[in-house]
Design a protein around this motif. Sequence first.
Motif, PDB file in Angstrom:
ATOM      1  N   VAL A   1      39.549  34.065  32.436  1.00 23.00           N
ATOM      2  CA  VAL A   1      40.842  34.401  33.029  1.00 23.00           C
ATOM      3  C   VAL A   1      40.895  33.865  34.456  1.00 23.00           C
ATOM      4  CG1 VAL A   1      42.447  36.262  33.613  1.00 23.00           C
ATOM      5  CG2 VAL A   1      40.903  36.513  31.642  1.00 23.00           C
ATOM      6  N   GLY A   2      41.872  33.011  34.717  1.00 23.34           N
ATOM      7  CA  GLY A   2      42.099  32.524  36.068  1.00 23.34           C
ATOM      8  C   GLY A   2      43.124  33.394  36.777  1.00 23.34           C
ATOM      9  N   VAL A   3      42.885  33.719  38.038  1.00 22.28           N
ATOM     10  CA  VAL A   3      43.771  34.597  38.794  1.00 22.28           C
ATOM     11  C   VAL A   3      44.498  33.799  39.875  1.00 22.28           C
ATOM     12  CG1 VAL A   3      43.950  36.682  40.203  1.00 22.28           C
ATOM     13  CG2 VAL A   3      42.214  36.533  38.392  1.00 22.28           C
ATOM     14  N   VAL A   4      45.813  33.902  39.880  1.00 16.40           N
ATOM     15  CA  VAL A   4      46.655  33.277  40.898  1.00 16.40           C
ATOM     16  C   VAL A   4      47.493  34.371  41.543  1.00 16.40           C
ATOM     17  CG1 VAL A   4      48.571  31.700  41.329  1.00 16.40           C
ATOM     18  CG2 VAL A   4      46.778  31.055  39.712  1.00 16.40           C
ATOM     19  N   VAL A   5      47.304  34.588  42.820  1.00 10.57           N
ATOM     20  CA  VAL A   5      48.113  35.584  43.531  1.00 10.57           C
ATOM     21  C   VAL A   5      49.137  34.910  44.432  1.00 10.57           C
ATOM     22  CG1 VAL A   5      48.103  37.530  45.133  1.00 10.57           C
ATOM     23  CG2 VAL A   5      46.287  37.322  43.426  1.00 10.57           C
ATOM     24  N   GLU A   6      48.754  33.862  45.132  1.00 17.20           N
ATOM     25  CA  GLU A   6      49.679  33.175  46.028  1.00 17.20           C
ATOM     26  C   GLU A   6      50.590  32.248  45.218  1.00 17.20           C
ATOM     27  OE1 GLU A   6      49.791  34.242  48.999  1.00 17.20           O
ATOM     28  OE2 GLU A   6      47.938  35.392  48.769  1.00 17.20           O
TER      29      GLU A   6
ATOM     30  N   ALA B   1      47.733  44.905  44.599  1.00 16.27           N
ATOM     31  CA  ALA B   1      46.840  45.939  44.063  1.00 16.27           C
ATOM     32  C   ALA B   1      46.907  45.995  42.537  1.00 16.27           C
ATOM     33  CB  ALA B   1      47.210  47.299  44.663  1.00 16.27           C
ATOM     34  N   ALA B   2      48.116  45.805  41.970  1.00  7.75           N
ATOM     35  CA  ALA B   2      48.258  45.835  40.517  1.00  7.75           C
ATOM     36  C   ALA B   2      47.497  44.675  39.876  1.00  7.75           C
ATOM     37  CB  ALA B   2      49.740  45.772  40.136  1.00  7.75           C
ATOM     38  N   VAL B   3      47.588  43.485  40.465  1.00 11.93           N
ATOM     39  CA  VAL B   3      46.873  42.330  39.927  1.00 11.93           C
ATOM     40  C   VAL B   3      45.364  42.531  40.050  1.00 11.93           C
ATOM     41  CG1 VAL B   3      46.455  39.847  40.204  1.00 11.93           C
ATOM     42  CG2 VAL B   3      48.790  40.749  40.327  1.00 11.93           C
ATOM     43  N   GLU B   4      44.927  43.038  41.193  1.00  9.02           N
ATOM     44  CA  GLU B   4      43.492  43.292  41.389  1.00  9.02           C
ATOM     45  C   GLU B   4      42.977  44.342  40.402  1.00  9.02           C
ATOM     46  OE1 GLU B   4      43.389  44.350  45.485  1.00  9.02           O
ATOM     47  OE2 GLU B   4      43.692  42.286  46.188  1.00  9.02           O
ATOM     48  N   ARG B   5      43.786  45.352  40.132  1.00  6.31           N
ATOM     49  CA  ARG B   5      43.394  46.383  39.165  1.00  6.31           C
ATOM     50  C   ARG B   5      43.220  45.778  37.776  1.00  6.31           C
ATOM     51  NH1 ARG B   5      47.360  50.575  36.247  1.00  6.31           N
ATOM     52  NH2 ARG B   5      45.867  52.115  35.494  1.00  6.31           N
ATOM     53  N   VAL B   6      44.147  44.939  37.362  1.00  3.06           N
ATOM     54  CA  VAL B   6      44.057  44.329  36.042  1.00  3.06           C
ATOM     55  C   VAL B   6      42.879  43.368  35.980  1.00  3.06           C
ATOM     56  CG1 VAL B   6      45.234  42.805  34.404  1.00  3.06           C
ATOM     57  CG2 VAL B   6      46.490  44.664  35.515  1.00  3.06           C
ATOM     58  N   ALA B   7      42.652  42.625  37.057  1.00  4.64           N
ATOM     59  CA  ALA B   7      41.485  41.737  37.094  1.00  4.64           C
ATOM     60  C   ALA B   7      40.199  42.537  36.902  1.00  4.64           C
ATOM     61  CB  ALA B   7      41.456  40.970  38.412  1.00  4.64           C
ATOM     62  N   ALA B   8      40.119  43.695  37.553  1.00  7.14           N
ATOM     63  CA  ALA B   8      38.930  44.542  37.417  1.00  7.14           C
ATOM     64  C   ALA B   8      38.794  45.086  35.996  1.00  7.14           C
ATOM     65  CB  ALA B   8      38.997  45.688  38.426  1.00  7.14           C
ATOM     66  N   LEU B   9      39.918  45.486  35.383  1.00  3.51           N
ATOM     67  CA  LEU B   9      39.878  45.984  34.009  1.00  3.51           C
ATOM     68  C   LEU B   9      39.381  44.900  33.057  1.00  3.51           C
ATOM     69  CD1 LEU B   9      43.258  47.949  33.846  1.00  3.51           C
ATOM     70  CD2 LEU B   9      40.972  48.955  33.713  1.00  3.51           C
ATOM     71  N   LEU B  10      39.855  43.685  33.244  1.00  2.54           N
ATOM     72  CA  LEU B  10      39.431  42.582  32.383  1.00  2.54           C
ATOM     73  C   LEU B  10      37.952  42.257  32.593  1.00  2.54           C
ATOM     74  CD1 LEU B  10      42.571  40.288  32.755  1.00  2.54           C
ATOM     75  CD2 LEU B  10      41.889  41.564  30.717  1.00  2.54           C
TER      76      LEU B  10
ATOM     77  N   ASP C   1      35.665  44.372  33.647  1.00  2.39           N
ATOM     78  CA  ASP C   1      34.904  45.481  33.063  1.00  2.39           C
ATOM     79  C   ASP C   1      34.796  45.356  31.541  1.00  2.39           C
ATOM     80  OD1 ASP C   1      34.585  46.556  35.560  1.00  2.39           O
ATOM     81  OD2 ASP C   1      36.135  48.088  35.341  1.00  2.39           O
ATOM     82  N   ALA C   2      35.794  44.711  30.949  1.00  2.00           N
ATOM     83  CA  ALA C   2      35.782  44.525  29.493  1.00  2.00           C
ATOM     84  C   ALA C   2      34.920  43.338  29.063  1.00  2.00           C
ATOM     85  CB  ALA C   2      37.206  44.340  28.987  1.00  2.00           C
ATOM     86  N   GLY C   3      34.314  42.662  30.030  1.00  8.67           N
ATOM     87  CA  GLY C   3      33.403  41.577  29.706  1.00  8.67           C
ATOM     88  C   GLY C   3      33.975  40.181  29.824  1.00  8.67           C
ATOM     89  N   HIS C   4      35.212  40.060  30.279  1.00 11.89           N
ATOM     90  CA  HIS C   4      35.809  38.744  30.431  1.00 11.89           C
ATOM     91  C   HIS C   4      35.384  38.109  31.757  1.00 11.89           C
ATOM     92  CE1 HIS C   4      38.138  39.741  26.935  1.00 11.89           C
ATOM     93  NE2 HIS C   4      38.709  40.774  27.542  1.00 11.89           N
ATOM     94  N   VAL C   5      35.416  36.796  31.815  1.00 11.98           N
ATOM     95  CA  VAL C   5      35.117  36.065  33.048  1.00 11.98           C
ATOM     96  C   VAL C   5      36.414  35.936  33.835  1.00 11.98           C
ATOM     97  CG1 VAL C   5      34.320  33.896  34.038  1.00 11.98           C
ATOM     98  CG2 VAL C   5      33.241  34.791  31.957  1.00 11.98           C
ATOM     99  N   VAL C   6      36.447  36.492  35.024  1.00  9.12           N
ATOM    100  CA  VAL C   6      37.658  36.493  35.841  1.00  9.12           C
ATOM    101  C   VAL C   6      37.348  35.806  37.168  1.00  9.12           C
ATOM    102  CG1 VAL C   6      39.417  37.935  36.928  1.00  9.12           C
ATOM    103  CG2 VAL C   6      38.386  38.655  34.750  1.00  9.12           C
ATOM    104  N   GLU C   7      38.163  34.801  37.525  1.00  7.69           N
ATOM    105  CA  GLU C   7      37.904  34.053  38.747  1.00  7.69           C
ATOM    106  C   GLU C   7      39.198  33.510  39.336  1.00  7.69           C
ATOM    107  OE1 GLU C   7      35.240  31.025  37.488  1.00  7.69           O
ATOM    108  OE2 GLU C   7      36.703  30.007  36.222  1.00  7.69           O
ATOM    109  N   PRO C   8      39.275  33.396  40.664  1.00  6.23           N
ATOM    110  CA  PRO C   8      40.474  32.821  41.272  1.00  6.23           C
ATOM    111  C   PRO C   8      40.568  31.328  40.975  1.00  6.23           C
ATOM    112  CG  PRO C   8      38.795  33.226  42.937  1.00  6.23           C
ATOM    113  CD  PRO C   8      38.271  33.817  41.667  1.00  6.23           C
ATOM    114  N   ILE C   9      41.793  30.847  40.797  1.00  2.94           N
ATOM    115  CA  ILE C   9      42.030  29.422  40.565  1.00  2.94           C
ATOM    116  C   ILE C   9      43.238  28.979  41.385  1.00  2.94           C
ATOM    117  CG2 ILE C   9      41.005  29.341  38.263  1.00  2.94           C
ATOM    118  CD1 ILE C   9      43.831  29.521  37.095  1.00  2.94           C
ATOM    119  N   GLU C  10      43.377  27.681  41.551  1.00  2.25           N
ATOM    120  CA  GLU C  10      44.526  27.102  42.251  1.00  2.25           C
ATOM    121  C   GLU C  10      45.630  26.799  41.253  1.00  2.25           C
ATOM    122  OE1 GLU C  10      44.953  26.559  45.579  1.00  2.25           O
ATOM    123  OE2 GLU C  10      43.088  27.699  45.815  1.00  2.25           O
TER     124      GLU C  10
END
Length: 476
Positions: free
Chosen positions: A266-271, A284-293, A295-304
């Motif tokens: 999962v790639g995370v884009v906030v800006e 905060a909502a995006v960060e919460r979902v990133a943490a949930l994912l 915790d479920a074992g998915h790879v979560v990282e920021p991307i451009e």
Amino acid sequence: MAISGGMTSPRIHSFGDDALGEHDAVALAQLVRDGQVSPVELADAAIARIRLVDPALNAIAADLFDAPRFASADVAARGALAGVPTLIKDNTDVEGVPTNHGSEAFSARPARRDGAYTAQYLSTGMTLLGKSRMPEFGFNATTEFRTGEPTRNPWRADHSVGASSGGSAALVAAGAVPIAHANDGGGSIRIPAACAGLVGLKCSRGRHVDGEQARRLPINMVSEGVLTRTVRDTAAFVAAAEDHWRNPKLPPIGLVHGPARRRLRVGVVVEPVTRAPVDEPTRAAVERVAALLEDAGHVVEPIEIAVDPRFPDDFVQYWALLADLATSTGKLTFDRSFDRRMTDGLTAGLRSHHRRRLGRTPGAIRRLRRVAGDWATMFARHELVLSPVLAHATPPLGFLAPGVPFDQLIDRLVQWVSYTPVDNIAGTPAISLPLGTSDGGLPVGVHLSAAHGDERTLLETAFALEEAAPFERIYA
């Protein structure tokens, strides 16, 4: 009408001890199949609920209360959602009902026949009770009008419910119906879902039968769908719609029952590409979902974000082209009574914007047609992209009203609607889930995008997130 949440922030809803109860569409359809309730009883309960809340919400464009359109016996026998009451948005033709596209610039005559998409929508067996309100031609991100009363948010009536599928969102959130038609040309499913605490899936380009207007667009960016209160209702609808017609060029979705076991990247884009400021509850909502994912074992990282920085200007230019086309051809496209002088300030402003910059349109369209290829690179290494739906929580009514001076209004819209349009231009699927709350107690949506044709991964992930963080209910 039930009101909860305190005097400073009243919530308007119609949930009660009737045939609809607190059930979602899947549960109601099962009750119909089991003979515990009839489609007539469900329609009567929904009509009573609409009559209860619509004076406050102003969400109905036209009603069929005296003669609801029940599914025929053969459709009801095979329709997965047979007997469930619903509404169709006021930009889609229903035989015998006017289609006014939210505009005061003309008075439409009753449609002679159903629109191309209406047959697919009603093939699910649902009972049609009327049409829901929308802003003029779906151009605005709030359901507000030139002179008429706005459609209000049932979570807080002095705030916008988003758009353009605002009437559907208001009535589903308020419990009047469990599911309603919506379509999305720049966020018009996902924006009201985010504002009203609903599930809103925009499918891949070509997933459903295209409406008449979408077929004529230089770039078809419109996707049909629904607004619901549960993930399983959205999953049931897309599976049922696929039973009526499936695009052979896309992989089938089928009926998604719940989360998958596979590990996702999962790639995370906030800006956003607009560089708009993002408020803290949204972050905060995006960060919460990133943490949930995670915790479920998915790879979560920021991307451009892989989009040309000229995208916001190009999208506005295309948006303005559509307004110019709508107003220039209104007598042919909509009705002979069309009077361009009666369009609202946003439509008129977009038309003028396009006329002043005609020379920019070919380049804008050329670059927008390259977006699908650029956006596809986002999914070369990631199955999902996580982002906000909107840059900040839903604003008060008036902030985006069509009477706001055009330059100010367009700036506000671009700054707020900073994420959703890319998936429309790229043709990729995306979903809004109600997984955050603003400081004022309003819902905040979180956005997931996937590769073209991969609605299944979105729905499986949505099921997992709904299970991990159950959605807040308006009647709680």
